[in-house]
Enzyme design. Structure first.
Site, PDB file in Angstrom:
ATOM      1  N   SER A  83      -1.307 -27.142-114.689  1.00 45.56           N
ATOM      2  CA  SER A  83      -0.895 -26.096-115.594  1.00 45.56           C
ATOM      3  C   SER A  83      -1.981 -26.209-116.804  1.00 45.56           C
ATOM      4  O   SER A  83      -3.123 -26.118-116.740  1.00 45.56           O
ATOM      5  CB  SER A  83       0.412 -26.070-115.986  1.00 45.56           C
ATOM      6  OG  SER A  83       1.003 -25.097-116.814  1.00 45.56           O
ATOM      7  N   ASP A 108       3.013 -21.926-110.533  1.00 45.66           N
ATOM      8  CA  ASP A 108       2.597 -23.200-111.491  1.00 45.66           C
ATOM      9  C   ASP A 108       2.618 -24.486-110.738  1.00 45.66           C
ATOM     10  O   ASP A 108       3.634 -24.751-109.851  1.00 45.66           O
ATOM     11  CB  ASP A 108       3.475 -23.227-112.536  1.00 45.66           C
ATOM     12  CG  ASP A 108       3.266 -24.332-113.438  1.00 45.66           C
ATOM     13  OD1 ASP A 108       2.337 -25.106-113.272  1.00 45.66           O
ATOM     14  OD2 ASP A 108       4.161 -24.562-114.496  1.00 45.66           O
TER      15      ASP A 108
END
Length: 406
Positions: A67, A219
């Site tokens: 991320s 993610d």
């Protein structure tokens, strides 16, 4: 040793030296300011030893990031002019300060905030991601995973097939279908559910021998918010691929690993959630509780802590616990514990937390409580990073000497 034909790509470590060096950066949205502050200090120590042109990527066999950690990884490892790293570590904070408010635009709803939060949980992602997408694409241009100046590892999660997809330089060098654009993997691993839309893209074999591969990604934090063990696994896999004898009973030399793992902070000590409160929640409340997302918090912190516990126990069992440095703050409160509050005040507070962490004692996770407890004989994180910088510098010089003697 690598063959002469393979010298255009890094050899599996420690083929030219003694150590396997890994830098790992957690996910955490705007809280990426915490690790970037710490990395700026580390790079300054390396520059004191080896000159002003020294960069983080010169010293690590692998830089892993999830991320926001993947965004930092890309800035450290993407090639800029003369195929040197695109960013110095000291410049990354300014990137967040300049772009954070546009990536996470702050909306003020006043007394309508609870209604807006409820509608957001139902209607779609909180942010459209357009600015983030455009910024990453402009930043990395047509750079692919295989082009990075050192090996990178970036976890993502494929929602179509419900499995992690790990992009890494080792595989990208030999498999064109894993050699995605850096922009695509950064956008994908940052696509936190409820915050940003999932990302879809296709990779192609330039020789036309392999069918196209589609990716449907979100993610990487849902699988590995702390990518330390993923990085170790990718290195081991590459060593096995290049050294067949490794598979015939030869153990992994984990005592040769030198790892710096940097978190983005947690709010454990704030005790945001309790069982009596959560017992009353339905689906929407689990997705959204004020400015926080309980389910995402649970998944990301649980996976990060499991990795830290595993790594800490592994290095202690090998009696090389000082080769593993985890820097993490578990005492965030209020706005600093959010992933998307990008006000100037909050971003400056996060930088302050990074600087405060440098002055704090080296700490290791307590397996029973999950809290970080100071270690008596290892000084501050600042002092530990200075020691690591010396080891990294010595390792780099050893490798250069060994290469020059061939």
């Amino acid at each position: 040793m690598c063959s002469q034909a393979e010298t255009t790509m890094p050899c599996p470590p420690p083929s030219q030296g003694r150590l396997i060096t890994v830098l790992s950066i957690d996910g955490g949205g705007i809280r990426g300011l915490i690790p970037s502050t710490i990395l700026a200090f580390l790079e300054s120590k390396l520059q004191e030893l080896d000159g002003p042109d020294a960069r983080i990527a010169d010293y690590f066999d692998v830089i892993a990031g999830t991320s926001t950690g993947a965004l930092v990884t890309s800035m450290l490892a993407a090639p800029g002019e003369n195929k040197r790293p695109l960013f110095a570590a000291k410049d990354i904070n300014q990137f967040y300060l300049d772009n954070g408010p546009k990536i996470f635009p702050q909306r003020r709803w006043g007394f309508l905030t609870p209604v807006a939060n409820l509608l957001g949980a139902v209607m779609g992602p909180k942010y459209d991601g357009k600015f983030l997408h455009d910024k990453i694409k402009n930043l990395t241009n047509d750079v692919t995973v295989a082009d990075t100046v050192t090996n990178i590892v970036v976890p993502t999660f494929d929602i179509k097939y419900l499995q992690p997809v790990i992009f890494n330089t080792y595989e990208a060098k030999v498999n064109p279908l894993k050699n995605a654009h850096l922009s695509d993997i950064c956008i994908s691993t940052s696509a936190a559910p409820t915050y940003f839309p999932a990302h879809h893209f296709t990779t192609h074999d330039p020789l036309g021998k392999l069918p196209d591969r589609e990716y449907h990604l979100v993610d990487g934090g849902v699988a590995a918010n702390n990518p330390t063990m993923v990085a170790m696994s990718m290195i081991t896999q590459e060593v096995m691929r290049r050294n067949p004898d490794f598979t015939h009973g030869k153990p992994a030399e984990y005592s040769n690993y030198l790892i710096i793992s940097i978190g983005t902070g947690t709010a454990k000590q704030a005790e945001k959630y309790t069982a009596p409160d959560c017992a009353k929640w339905g689906v929407l409340r689990w997705l959204k509780d004020g400015r926080f997302t309980p389910l995402l918090d649970i998944f990301s912190h649980a996976s990060a802590d499991m990795v830290d516990i595993h790594a800490a126990v592994l290095f202690q069992s090998l009696r090389v616990e000082k080769n593993y440095l985890r820097i993490q703050d578990d005492s965030l409160t209020g706005h600093t514990s959010s992933v998307d509050i990008s006000t100037k005040e909050n971003m400056e507070a996060l930088i302050g937390i990074g600087n405060k962490l440098l002055k704090m004692s080296v700490a290791r996770v307590n397996i029973d409580t999950g809290m970080y407890e100071p270690v008596d004989d290892e000084g501050t994180n600042e002092e530990a990073l200075a020691r690591f910088a010396k080891k990294l510098s010595n390792e780099r010089k050893l490798r250069q000497a060994n290469l020059n003697s061939q």
